[in-house]
Design a protein around this motif. Structure first.
Motif: not given
Length: 209
Positions: A151-155, A205-209
């Motif tokens: 989703c828009d560059g995020h998981s 949405t999942v934060a990018t690590t």
């Protein structure tokens, strides 16, 4: 047709009647046959099918003057077939909490519930995708129908069924519970963007690590 009505139709069938009898007490094949007016072989056929489905299990042997007879009982999973008070009880609990304490305190309590729920599962601490897959399995086990999407560059975790759909329309803050649950399971911040109109659908949405 609602799930409740489908379950009621099933419970009216012969196998459903067997389940209802076993819910009262464990019984032998002969006892079930007498109660239902069936032959022993007919009862055994139904019990075999119910055992395969994980609804009925053998639980010991009853010894009498004749040949020992196997005793049948309901498996724990069978309770899912019967109506439960979870939804109305949760609805009333949230109503009372909302009336008696401020909204921010209700949210704090819901997040604490999510954290405590997360301790019931062991999530593998591997790569993020592995943890996400395991968290989605937990979410679906609780009644969701979630998938991992981009989703828009995020998981993001998108579910087309909400485990708390019965209470979300009146108490959208309850989504904080599942948000916190998933955050604890995944190990990185997860933020909810749920659609709580009509039939609630979940999106996190999942934060990018």
């Amino acid at each position: 047709m609602s799930l409740w009505h489908k379950n009621q139709r099933f419970l009216a069938s012969t196998r459903g009647q067997i389940i209802t009898l076993l819910r009262r007490s464990s019984r032998t094949v002969d006892e079930l046959a007498q109660a239902l007016g069936l032959t022993d072989n007919a009862v055994r056929a139904h019990l075999a099918a119910l055992e395969r489905d994980g609804i009925v299990q053998q639980r010991g042997v009853r010894r009498g003057s004749g040949k020992p007879a196997s005793v049948y009982a309901l498996a724990p999973e069978a309770e899912q077939l019967f109506p439960k008070a979870y939804d109305p009880a949760l609805q009333q609990l949230l109503d009372v909490l909302s009336e008696r304490i401020p909204a921010d305190e209700v949210e704090t309590l819901l997040r604490e519930v999510g954290r405590r729920m997360a301790t019931q599962w062991k999530i593998p601490r591997g790569e993020l995708r592995v943890r996400l897959g395991a968290a989605i399995e937990v979410f679906n086990e609780l009644g969701g129908m979630a998938e991992l999407e981009a989703c828009d560059g995020h998981s993001c975790i998108r579910s087309y069924s909400c485990p708390l759909a019965a209470v979300v329309p009146g108490h959208p803050a309850v989504c904080r519970l599942t948000e916190t649950l998933l955050t604890e399971l995944v190990g990185v911040p997860v933020q909810q963007h749920c659609d709580d109109d009509g039939s609630p659908q979940c999106c996190f949405t999942v934060a990018t690590t």
